[in-house]
Each structure stands twice: as structure tokens, then as C-alpha cells.
Motif scaffolding. Structure first.
Motif, short mmCIF file in Angstrom:
data_model
loop_
_atom_site.label_atom_id
_atom_site.label_comp_id
_atom_site.label_asym_id
_atom_site.label_seq_id
_atom_site.Cartn_x
_atom_site.Cartn_y
_atom_site.Cartn_z
N ASN A 353 40.74 34.78 46.12
CA ASN A 353 39.31 35.07 46.13
C ASN A 353 38.47 33.98 45.46
N LYS A 360 30.50 37.56 47.66
CA LYS A 360 30.72 39.00 47.72
C LYS A 360 30.26 39.72 46.45
N THR A 370 36.60 46.32 44.39
CA THR A 370 37.14 46.93 45.60
C THR A 370 37.35 45.86 46.67
N TRP A 371 36.32 45.02 46.84
CA TRP A 371 36.45 43.94 47.82
C TRP A 371 37.57 42.98 47.43
N GLU A 372 37.65 42.64 46.13
CA GLU A 372 38.68 41.70 45.66
C GLU A 372 40.07 42.18 46.06
N GLN A 373 40.35 43.45 45.75
CA GLN A 373 41.66 44.01 46.08
C GLN A 373 41.88 43.99 47.59
N ALA A 374 40.87 44.48 48.33
CA ALA A 374 41.02 44.63 49.78
C ALA A 374 41.21 43.27 50.45
N ASN A 375 40.40 42.31 50.04
CA ASN A 375 40.49 40.99 50.67
C ASN A 375 41.83 40.33 50.39
N ARG A 377 44.63 41.74 49.60
CA ARG A 377 45.66 42.48 50.31
C ARG A 377 45.69 42.08 51.78
N GLU A 378 44.48 41.98 52.38
CA GLU A 378 44.38 41.64 53.79
C GLU A 378 44.96 40.25 54.07
N ASP A 381 48.78 40.15 53.69
CA ASP A 381 49.44 40.78 54.84
C ASP A 381 49.31 39.91 56.08
N SER A 412 39.08 33.76 54.02
CA SER A 412 38.11 34.72 53.47
C SER A 412 36.68 34.24 53.65
#
Lengths: 501, 326
Positions: A353, A360, A370-375, A377-378, A381, A412
Motif C-alpha cells: 500500500n 485512499k 479496511t481498504w488497506e487490508q482489502a487491497n 489481500r486482493e 491473491d 493498486s
């Protein structure tokens, strides 16, 4: 002088994930000048480092004068009469020539340096190589060529009988090269064994008696140079089937993309211009030091340009810093991943990030957890980054996974142009193939992909078009269909005539 | 953006055990807890309200300035000028209050001087790329000199009593400086953890070249941090002047090393990139408790120096050992 005969007997050197040398055997005759050639990454440097004791082989051994031996450090090598003279010299610029010559074994009486004996011995050594330098001159004041002579004299003071040169002429003028050759021939006449590493074909043919060619860490051929033509040598250096790891699929170019006009700045000999389309993979090939990384840094705003325009998708962009470049949709995966890419002591999440979190953040300041984790993770993966958790420190990942995190950092962002400088250096074959796939997919999605590589098969395998850089300028731009390894290598090799002093 | 489809290759590196991760995160907090309990049980009068208040007051200055020093260290730099800034800002505030009769002007002058020194430090380190050690070593002496010049080398008594409330008042039975320190811990802890600025600071310290290439404005961050450091040190100096009811040009020599020691003791990396407010609080309190306990046990001052040095050395060796084990 059979004592100076040198042979490599099934020498192997393995690094985690990479076989740098695999079962290399050849002999170097005493009193001869032996060329060592190969592409970047063929294993020449590794071989020299084994010879100098900087690396210990993981298999096989050196044979010197019939005795197998393994050096555990550079002192071992010196004791066995081996000296390796590197491009970047191992001398102390602040000390005198005399002190440099006898560094580590200064003549002394009760711990006090015997200056008279030192000067006399130094003068004798300098005479031996035909240099009339005052031994008390500060080394830093000498021109580069003379420093190199000092380095050679230093090797001789250690009683070296086997002397290896690593690209010794790369920073010398024509006249200085003549001097060096005279000295090397003189060494041969005195029975020394010389190993000579260079990319310059004409030098090799002028100076050397025999040649060994390496490719991909393997021994290809050792023979009399008289039996070979220049083209035959090039062909043996590159001759290999392209493995099917590049996943190349033809894509239509989409226009737009990146256009560079007359870009000039540090590291470039003349202004560079090229245009790469959106959806295209545009390769840059060249030898180390040809100015490819410098050009990338100029485009990215990491170095200050002195002239030129950069356009992205038809619109000129003003790039004065990496931050500007990112905002214009240009991103860079730097050449030296450890020094310039990753923040080793921070986590995979933070490294992913590092850039996009600025956009963001809530109110431009507060981290959006929330965005940090989600991004993160995405990206992990999507790019199949192998990490036990997002909190893992990035320095604990393998090189390939670190590179994928840096790619994830840029995925990102909204990327229009991605500059990849040696994206697969030091990465194992499996991860390489994954990174090629990522590149293909990026291009397919309309990103303009610029790939800098020193590996011929790689640049041929992935690129739609290839620009060849030589000595700080773009020598040619070749279409994929027309490009061959021989031709690219010839274009990349320095022109002998261009080096008039 | 692009989607990719790749094939799996090698296995992921092993996950460190839960125990070792806890140890890594909470190592110094654990030491703090053991130390505290040990002193409470073993040292008479340690765990009394009066002593607790005294202890907190004693570490309040170090605590405040440690907050900004944490940022400085996290960004890979450090600042030796803070001790001098504390003294100079106190003296300047006292002089301006006496001359103008205005507390506001005095406090602004003090804070302004700190900001100026900090900004100068930041500019020289970030833009002119001079080593932080040399830069702040120089400003440390310059600013100490200014403090002496402004005060003529003597303590400057302050005429306005209203000024003394800052350092000597209490809220809910707890002295104001302690509240200020706690607030600093909270605010700067939040900035480090939850803002882009804080995370970028750690990235700059971890690898400034990578941070620069990722679009982070490295120079600006460093200048902001040094400026904040100067302002914070000046503020601490003003609180101290209020407690002393005078500006003292001699005060807080060696303070910078005390602050850096506390941060490093807590586990903040001197090479940058690693640090958290929890580390700093632990470091500050461990230093404070050891000092306090030694006073209560009547350990002679000379021995206290030795003990503090030994503790610092032990802490960094412990940290190294912990890291090597991973």
C-alpha cells in the motif's frame, strides 16, 4: 612454468533457487592469455569470484599446478598466487601509490613502517610494469588507467602467477588500452597465466590465445581462438532454444502509450526518443552500463532531465519527481529490488500500500484500515504472493515474491505505463514465468509495458519490439519478428571505433 | 489494473510461532511489568501515591520529547539539539515575558525559536544532505550559546505568576505536565499508526530510496519531523521554566542522550523503520522506574550513572539476541 597451470574441475556454485555454475570444467595453459566470454548472467563473475576466493564452490574444485584446491577467502587465493583485477579497483585513493602496492604487508621495523624500504620496493615494482610514477603520489590523483596499472603491479608484488582481468578496458582510452595490452603480453612472456574477461570481441581476438565460452552457468566450449570466427563466438554465447516460459501471445497495439522525445540527462550520451503503444510490451536490451536504467529513471522523474518531452496517451506530462510520474500513470519497478524497491523492515501489507494509500486516506490523512487490508489481500491473491500473512516482514519473502509485492503496489494504482527494470533478476524460474504472465496480462489490459533486461532470451521472449541501447544511446529498435539473438548482441556490443581517445 | 492467472510454485516461508511474535511485540512491556512489580514489592515507599506522582512528573519531560524523537528515529535520523532547545526556549520565554509583560508573546517566542531551529535542522539534513549527527551537533552548540547570550549566563526569574500555573497546577490531583505527556503519547501514537504521514515516516526510515521511488515526499517529511521536534523541545522547555519559575540556560545538558536512550531501550531502531509508541512508553518508564528506585534505595549518584549505562547496553544486547533468534 607448469606450476601456474590452472584448471577448473567440475566447478559448481549454487545459490538458493539459482544454479550460477553447473559442472564447469576447462583448463588454462600456463603462459597463455585465455579469454572468458558469455552473456550477462552466464556465470563469468561467479567463476572469477571463486577464483579470487570470494565465493566457495558448492561442488568441484580448482586445480593449480596439478593440486586441487578450494579457497575459503581471498587470502587463500593470494597465497596460492592468484590475483583477480576487477573493474572497480580495490585500492585506497587517500593513500600513496607505494602504500597501496604493499597494503597489508608494508615493510616494517618493530611495527613502524620502513619508508625507505617501502619507496625502494615500490619503485622497483613500478619499473617492472614500465610506469614512472612517484611512489609517494596520492593514488586518487592518478588517472584511472594508471590506477589500473598500480593494481596490476600490486598483484605482482604478491607474487601472483595467475592473473584474471574483469572487463579491464571498459573505462580506458584507446592509448591506455594499448599500454595495458603490452603489459598483459609481457606477463605472458614471463610465464604468467592470464584469464581475460571482456565483452569486446575485437580485443579478445587481438589479445587472446584461447577462449572459453560459458552459457547459463554451463561450459560450452574451450578452443584455440584461431579456429573460431567472431560470428561463431556470438552464436555459441547465445545458441539455445527459447524455453516456453514467456507465455507470449500476440496482442494488437492500441495506440497512445508512452512517447519519449529527445530525453536527455545524466547517464545518456545523446538524447533518446522512442514510442511504445498501449498494450505493447517494449523491451530494452543492452549490456550493463549502456544507460537503460538511467533512461528509465529519467522517464520516471527519479533523475533530473536536461531536455526532452514525455507524453502518455497523447498528452504531455510534466514529471519532475516519482510522485508526478505516478499521478500521470507512469510507475517503475526498480532494478535493485533490495535497495530501491522494498522497505525490508515493514510488512507485506505496508509495502503493497506504500503508494496508493495516499489517495485512499480519509481526508487525505487518516489511514483507511479496511481498504488497506482489502487491497493488500486482493493483490496477494491476484499475484499469488506466497506469504504466511499480510503482517509478514517483506524481507523474509523470496526475491520473486518481493517482486510480486512491488508489482502489487503498482496494480493498486491506475497504471498507464509500467517500467520494469530487470524484473526477473535473481528470481527462480518458476516465479519468472509467473512474472511474465503478469506482464502479458498487463499488456492485454491496455497498459504500456516497458521491460529492461540484460538477458537476451528474456527480452526476445516477452517483447513485441526491442530497443537496443549501447554506450548511452538507443542504437536500434527492432521488431520481434525480425530480431535474433546474434543481431541484438552485435548491436549491443561497443563499437571499437567509437572509443578513440 | 489487470487480472492475472498464475500457477503455484513454491511453498510459503514458515509462520513464526505465536510465542515468538508476542515476545517480539511485547518484549519490553514484559520487562517493564516485571520491573514495576519487582520494585513495588521490594522497594519501600515505591508503590505509594506520592511516589507514583513524583515518578510520572520526573519522566514527563523525557516522555514529551520522546514522542517527536520517535518520529526522528523512525525516519532514520536523530536530533542532538533538543537539550539546548529546551534551555534556550525557556530562557527566551522568560526574557520576553519580562520585557513585554505578555505571557502569550513569551510562549510564542519560545515555540518560535524551537520551530526555527528544527526547520533549520530539517532543511540541512534533508535538502543539503548533511549527516544528522553533524548537523544537530552543530545546532546543539549554537543554540546552547544563544541561551547563554540571551540570559547573560544567569537564570532569568519570571515576573508574571500566572505563567507558573502551566507547570505547577493540577487536574484531578494529577500535575498538569503529566496530563500533557499522556496527551502527547496519545496524539503522536495516533499519528504514527493511523495517518499516512506516520506510515510514510516508517517507510522513509526503512528505505528512503524505495520510499522516494514510491512517490513519498521524503524531504518534506524529514523537514516536518525536525520542525515538530524543535517545537516539542521548546514546549518542554517552557513547561520546565514554568515549574522552575525561571529560565535556566544551564539546564538539560545531556537531555538528548537521555531521550534517545529511552527510545532505544524500548526497541526503537537507530537505523530507522522500526518503532512504536508502546516501545517509547516502555523505554521512558523503565528509565524512570530504575532512576526512582535507585533514589529510594539511596544509591549514590555516581553509581546511578553506571547502572543506567549498564541497563541501556543490556537492553540493546537483548534486542540483538532476540532478533538473531528469529
Amino acid at each position: 612454468m607448469s606450476s601456474a597451470t590452472l584448471a577448473f574441475d567440475r566447478v559448481a556454485k549454487e545459490f538458493p533457487g539459482v544454479k550460477a555454475l553447473d559442472d564447469v570444467s576447462f583448463a588454462v595453459n600456463a603462459g597463455s592469455i585465455h579469454a572468458l566470454m558469455g552473456e550477462n548472467g552466464a556465470g563469468k563473475s561467479t567463476l572469477l569470484k571463486i577464483l579470487s576466493g570470494a565465493y566457495t564452490p558448492t561442488g568441484g574444485s580448482l586445480v593449480i599446478g596439478g593440486q586441487p584446491c578450494v579457497f575459503h577467502d581471498t587470502a587463500d587465493a593470494l597465497a596460492a598466487g592468484v590475483a583477480v583485477i576487477y573493474q572497480e579497483l580495490h585500492l585506497v585513493p587517500e593513500m600513496s601509490v607505494a602504500e597501496n602496492l604493499f597494503l597489508g604487508h608494508l615493510p616494517q621495523r618493530l611495527g613502524i613502517v620502513d619508508r625507505r624500504a617501502l619507496a625502494a620496493a615500490a619503485r622497483k615494482q613500478l619499473e617492472l610494469i614500465g610506469e614512472a610514477i612517484d611512489p609517494w603520489t596520492k593514488l586518487g590523483r592518478l588517472p584511472l588507467a594508471q590506477r589500473q596499472m598500480v593494481e596490476i603491479a600490486k598483484a605482482l608484488t604478491r607474487g601472483a602467477r595467475i592473473i584474471a582481468f574483469d572487463e579491464p578496458t571498459s573505462s580506458l582510452s584507446d592509448r591506455e588500452v594499448r599500454r595495458l595490452f603490452t603489459i598483459i603480453r609481457d606477463l605472458r612472456a614471463r610465464g604468467c597465466t592470464v584469464l581475460y574477461v571482456s565483452h569486446r570481441m575485437e580485443e579478445i581476438f587481438e589479445l587472446c590465445d584461447r577462449i572459453t565460452i560459458l552459457r547459463d552457468g554451463r561450459h560450452v566450449e574451450t578452443s584455440e581462438l584461431a579456429n573460431l570466427t567472431r560470428d561463431a563466438v556470438v552464436q555459441r554465447m547465445v545458441g539455445r532454444k527459447l524455453a516456453d516460459i514467456y507465455n507470449y501471445t500476440p496482442r494488437p497495439g492500441a495506440g497512445g502509450g508512452l512517447a519519449v522525445e529527445g530525453l536527455a540527462g545524466p547517464g545518456l550520451a545523446e538524447p533518446c526518443s522512442f514510442a511504445a503503444e498501449a498494450g505493447e510490451i517494449f523491451g530494452f536490451f543492452g549490456l550493463v552500463g549502456a544507460g537503460r536504467s538511467e533512461l528509465m529513471r529519467l522517464i520516471y522523474g527519479a533523475a533530473a532531465k536536461t531536455a526532452g518531452r514525455v507524453t502518455v496517451a497523447g498528452r504531455e506530462v510534466a514529471v519532475a519527481s516519482p510522485r508526478d510520474a505516478i499521478q500521470s500513470g507512469i510507475v517503475l519497478c526498480p532494478e535493485d529490488r533490495k535497495k530501491e524497491g522494498i522497505v525490508p523492515v515493514r510488512s507485506v501489507l505496508e509495502n503493497t500500500n506504500l503508494s496508493a494509500r495516499r489517495r485512499k486516506a480519509r481526508g487525505g490523512m487518516l489511514i483507511d484500515e479496511t481498504w488497506e487490508q482489502a487491497n493488500a489481500r486482493e493483490r496477494v491473491d491476484q499475484l499469488r504472493v506466497r506469504t504466511p500473512s499480510l503482517q509478514q516482514l517483506i524481507r523474509n519473502l523470496s526475491g520473486g515474491n518481493q517482486q510480486k509485492v512491488i508489482l502489487g503496489r503498482w496494480l493498486s494504482e491506475t497504471v498507464k505505463v509500467i517500467l520494469l527494470d530487470e524484473p526477473t533478476r535473481g528470481i527462480d524460474v518458476g516465479a519468472k514465468s509467473e512474472i511474465y504472465t503478469i506482464m502479458q496480462n498487463l499488456a492485454k489490459s491496455g497498459v504500456c509495458v516497458i521491460v529492461v533486461s540484460s538477458e537476451l532470451p528474456e527480452v526476445l521472449g516477452v517483447s513485441d519490439r526491442i530497443a537496443v541501447m549501447r554506450q548511452g544511446k538507443i542504437a536500434a529498435i527492432v521488431n520481434r519478428a525480425d530480431a535474433t539473438e546474434e543481431q541484438l548482441l552485435k548491436l549491443a556490443l561497443p563499437l571499437e571505433t567509437a572509443r578513440a581517445s | 489494473m489487470a487480472t492475472t492467472d498464475t500457477s503455484p510454485v513454491s511453498a510459503a516461508p514458515p509462520r513464526p510461532s505465536a510465542a515468538s511474535r508476542f515476545f517480539d511485540k511485547a518484549g519490553m512491556l514484559l520487562v517493564l511489568a516485571i520491573l514495576f512489580i519487582g520494585c513495588a514489592v521490594g522497594v519501600d515507599n515505591f508503590f505509594s501515591w506520592v511516589n507514583m506522582k513524583g515518578l510520572a512528573l520526573a519522566v514527563s519531560m523525557t516522555g514529551m520529547v520522546s514522542c517527536t524523537m520517535l518520529f526522528c528515529l523512525a525516519a532514520g535520523d536523530f536530533d542532538l539539539s533538543i537539550g539546548s532547545v529546551v534551555a534556550c526556549a525557556g530562557v527566551l520565554t522568560a526574557v520576553v515575558i519580562n520585557h513585554t509583560g505578555s505571557i502569550t508573546l513569551g510562549v510564542l517566542a519560545g515555540l518560535g525559536s524551537g520551530a526555527l531551529v528544527g526547520a533549520l535542522n530539517g532543511y540541512v539534513v534533508a535538502r543539503l544532505r548533511i549527516n544528522a549527527l553533524i548537523t544537530t551537533l552543530a545546532t546543539m552548540q549554537i543554540v546552547r550559546g544563544f541561551g547563554f547570550i540571551v540570559s547573560d549566563g544567569k537564570a532569568v526569574g519570571i515576573g508574571r505568576e500566572a505563567f507558573f500555573t502551566l507547570g505547577n497546577s493540577s487536574l484531578l490531583g494529577i500535575p498538569t505536565p503529566i496530563w500533557i505527556t499522556v496527551a502527547c503519547f496519545a496524539v503522536f501514537g495516533f499519528i504514527l499508526n493511523r495517518t499516512v504521514f506516520g506510515r510514510d515516516t516508517l517507510a522513509v526510515g526503512g528505505n528512503s530510496e524505495a520510499a522516494h521511488l514510491a512517490g513519498i515526499a521524503v524531504d518534506r517529511i524529514k523537514i516536518v519531523i525536525f520542525t515538530a521536534q524543535g517545537v516539542m523541545a521548546a514546549f518542554a522547555g517552557i513547561v520546565l521554566a514554568s515549574r522552575f519559575t525561571s529560565g535556566q540556560p544551564n539546564t538539560n545538558q545531556g537531555f538528548e542522550l537521555e531521550v534517545i536512550s529511552a527510545c532505544v531501550l524500548g526497541g526503537v531502531s537507530l537505523t530507522g523503520g522500526i518503532g512504536s509508541m508502546a516501545f517509547v512508553i516502555a523505554g521512558v518508564l523503565i528509565m524512570g522506574i530504575v532512576q526512582n528506585a535507585m533514589n529510594l534505595l539511596n544509591v549514590p549518584t555516581f553509581y546511578q550513572y553506571v547502572a543506567r549505562g549498564v541497563i541501556l547496553l543490556a537492553a540493546v544486547l537483548f534486542d540483538r539476541w532476540k532478533r538473531r533468534k528469529q
